[in-house]
Write a protein that holds these residues in place. Structure first.
Motif, PDB file in Angstrom:
ATOM      1  N   ALA A  27       0.824  -1.215   0.000  1.00  0.00           N
ATOM      2  CA  ALA A  27       0.000   0.000   0.000  1.00  0.00           C
ATOM      3  C   ALA A  27       0.853   1.259   0.000  1.00  0.00           C
ATOM      4  O   ALA A  27       0.667   2.156   0.811  1.00  0.00           O
ATOM      5  N   GLY A  28       1.806   1.310  -0.927  1.00  0.00           N
ATOM      6  CA  GLY A  28       2.635   2.503  -1.046  1.00  0.00           C
ATOM      7  C   GLY A  28       3.504   2.762   0.164  1.00  0.00           C
ATOM      8  O   GLY A  28       3.783   3.912   0.509  1.00  0.00           O
ATOM      9  N   GLY A  29       3.950   1.677   0.815  1.00  0.00           N
ATOM     10  CA  GLY A  29       4.803   1.820   1.987  1.00  0.00           C
ATOM     11  C   GLY A  29       4.053   1.999   3.286  1.00  0.00           C
ATOM     12  O   GLY A  29       4.675   2.155   4.344  1.00  0.00           O
ATOM     13  N   THR A  30       2.725   1.954   3.247  1.00  0.00           N
ATOM     14  CA  THR A  30       1.949   2.088   4.490  1.00  0.00           C
ATOM     15  C   THR A  30       2.292   0.967   5.459  1.00  0.00           C
ATOM     16  O   THR A  30       2.329   1.175   6.677  1.00  0.00           O
ATOM     17  N   GLY A  31       2.563  -0.219   4.927  1.00  0.00           N
ATOM     18  CA  GLY A  31       2.978  -1.318   5.799  1.00  0.00           C
ATOM     19  C   GLY A  31       4.194  -0.950   6.616  1.00  0.00           C
ATOM     20  O   GLY A  31       4.243  -1.186   7.832  1.00  0.00           O
TER      21      GLY A  31
END
Length: 391
Positions: free
Chosen positions: A253-257
Motif C-alpha cells: 500500500a505505497g509503503g503504508t505497511g
C-alpha cells in the motif's frame, strides 16, 4: 450437495458479496436441491470490511473522511460480531485512500496521502475499537503511511522544523518525526495489517518501483518517491530504532505497511489467512462437499496469497475439492499446475464469447450466474451417475 461459495470481488465489476449471490442464483438454477453457504472473502484489499462483517454478523459504520487527494467522501469501517473478546474493527485502506476513489483526472502520485484512512481508524477507535484489522491494498498513495499517522498527531518535520506537506513527494525533505501530540493509548492499540504482498519498502522490488507506476507516477517521480521512502526509514530508525526498510510487507500500500510497523503497535499477517481465520473458514470447508471460489483474473498471481488459492488450500486440507471461476483464466501450464497444487481442480472463465471489456464488466454477475448454473448441473449429473459399489 453442499456447496460453499467463497469468492473475492471481481475488481471494477462486482463486490465479493454480489459475486457470491450471483453464484448462489446459478447453483439453484443448475441444481435446485443443492445447499449453498455464502462466504465472500478478501485477501486484505477491497472488500475486507464487508467480508469480515458478513462472516461474523458485525455492523458497518459510515464516516465522513477524505480521499487520497483530499476530497470529502463517505467511507466505512466495520465492527466484527460473533462475540469477539476484543472490540475489533475492520478497516480497508482502499475505502478512503484507494485508487478507485479518485478519478483518473485527479490522481496525483506525489501528493496522494493516507490521511483519510487515518481519520477512518480514528473514528473506529473513538467508537470503542480496541483492536484494528487494516487491509492494505488498492491504494492511490506512496506516502509510507505518513498521512495516516498525521491524522493521529504525528508530525513530519523538515530540517527547519517545519511540517512537510502530505504526500509521498514531500518525504525527500523529511528530517525528523515528532510524536509529542500523540497519546500513548493510540500508539498501543494493536493493529493487524492484512497484506498479500511481501515487497520491501524501497529498492527495485519496493513500493515506489513496483506499485507507483500503476498509480500514475512517471519514471522520475518513481525515483523521488523511492528516495522519500528511504528517508522515512532513516527517520523512523532515528525516532525509535526500528529498521523497516527491508521488512517483508513494508512496501504494501505505497509503503503504508512500513510506516505502520515503524510508528504503531502493528504486525503483518497474510491477508487471506487472517480473513479465513476470522471468518471461520475451516468450519465452512468442513461443512461443504465442494467449494467454488473466484476472482476477476485467474492468473500467475492467483496461487500465491490470493483468495482462490487460500480457500482451496484450506479445503484441500480437509479433502474437499475447489473449483475456481474468473473473468479471465490463464491456461499457462505452469500456472495451472500451481493452481492444482493448491487444491483447485478446475477453472472456468465466465466470458460467454468475444466482447468488449465494458460489456463484459457490465454483465459480470449475469455471466457468473450462468457459469455456476453449468457447474452445478455438471456436479449434479456426475453425482447421479457415479458408479455404485458392487455387492
Amino acid at each position: 450437495m453442499r456447496i460453499l461459495l467463497a469468492p473475492d470481488s471481481f475488481k471494477e465489476a462486482a463486490s465479493a458479496e454480489a459475486i457470491a449471490q450471483a453464484m448462489a442464483r446459478g447453483i439453484m438454477r443448475g441444481d435446485p436441491q443443492a445447499e449453498c453457504r455464502l462466504l465472500p472473502l478478501s485477501d486484505g484489499g477491497e472488500g475486507l470490511t464487508h467480508a469480515l462483517v458478513h462472516a461474523t454478523g458485525g455492523t458497518l459504520h459510515d464516516v465522513e473522511t477524505v480521499d487520497a487527494v483530499g476530497h470529502p467522501i463517505i467511507a466505512q469501517f466495520g465492527f466484527l460480531g460473533n462475540k469477539h473478546t476484543s472490540r475489533t474493527a475492520a478497516v480497508e485502506l482502499a475505502s478512503a485512500s484507494g485508487l478507485e476513489q479518485v478519478s483518473p483526472a485527479d490522481r496525483d502520485p506525489m501528493a496522494a496521502s493516507t490521511f483519510g484512512t487515518g481519520l477512518l481508524i480514528r473514528a473506529a477507535i473513538d467508537a470503542g475499537a480496541d483492536r484494528i484489522v487494516l487491509g492494505l491494498g488498492g491504494s492511490a498513495t506512496t506516502d509510507g503511511g505518513t498521512g495516516l499517522a498525521h491524522a493521529f498527531g504525528f508530525r513530519f518535520l523538515d530540517a527547519h522544523d517545519s511540517d512537510i506537506p502530505l504526500g509521498g513527494g514531500a518525504l525527500v525533505d523529511l528530517a525528523r518525526i515528532d510524536d509529542s501530540r500523540v497519546s500513548d493509548s493510540i500508539k498501543n492499540v494493536p493493529i493487524v495489517l492484512a497484506c498479500d504482498v511481501t515487497n520491501p519498502l524501497t529498492g527495485p522490488e519496493g513500493a515506489a518501483h513496483v506499485f507507483a507506476p500503476q498509480k500514475g507516477a512517471t519514471a522520475t517521480q518513481v525515483e523521488l518517491l523511492d528516495q522519500g521512502l528511504a528517508n522515512l526509514a532513516r527517520a523512523i530508525m532515528q525516532y525509535n530504532g526500528r529498521d523497516i526498510e527491508h521488512t517483508p510487507g513494508a512496501g504494501a500500500a505505497g509503503g503504508t505497511g512500513g510506516g505502520m510497523l515503524g510508528l504503531f503497535n502493528a504486525t503483518v499477517k497474510p491477508g487471506i489467512e487472517l480473513v479465513l481465520n476470522l471468518a471461520h473458514g475451516r468450519e465452512a470447508c468442513a461443512w461443504a462437499d465442494v467449494v467454488i471460489t473466484g476472482e476477476g483474473s485467474i492468473d500467475s498471481q492467483t496461487p500465491y496469497g490470493k483468495v482462490p488459492s487460500g480457500i482451496a488450500k484450506l479445503a484441500q486440507s480437509q479433502g474437499k475439492p475447489t473449483i475456481a471461476i474468473g473473468g479471465t483464466v490463464t491456461r499457462d501450464p505452469h500456472t495451472v499446475e500451481a493452481l492444482n497444487e493448491t487444491g483447485i481442480i478446475a477453472t472456468f472463465g465466465i466470458a460467454p464469447g468475444p466482447a468488449d471489456l465494458t460489456t463484459l464488466i457490465a454483465n459480470t454477475e449475469r455471466n457468473v450466474e450462468i457459469t455456476c448454473a453449468a457447474i452445478a448441473s455438471t456436479l449434479r449429473i456426475t453425482a447421479a451417475t457415479s458408479p455404485c459399489e458392487s455387492a
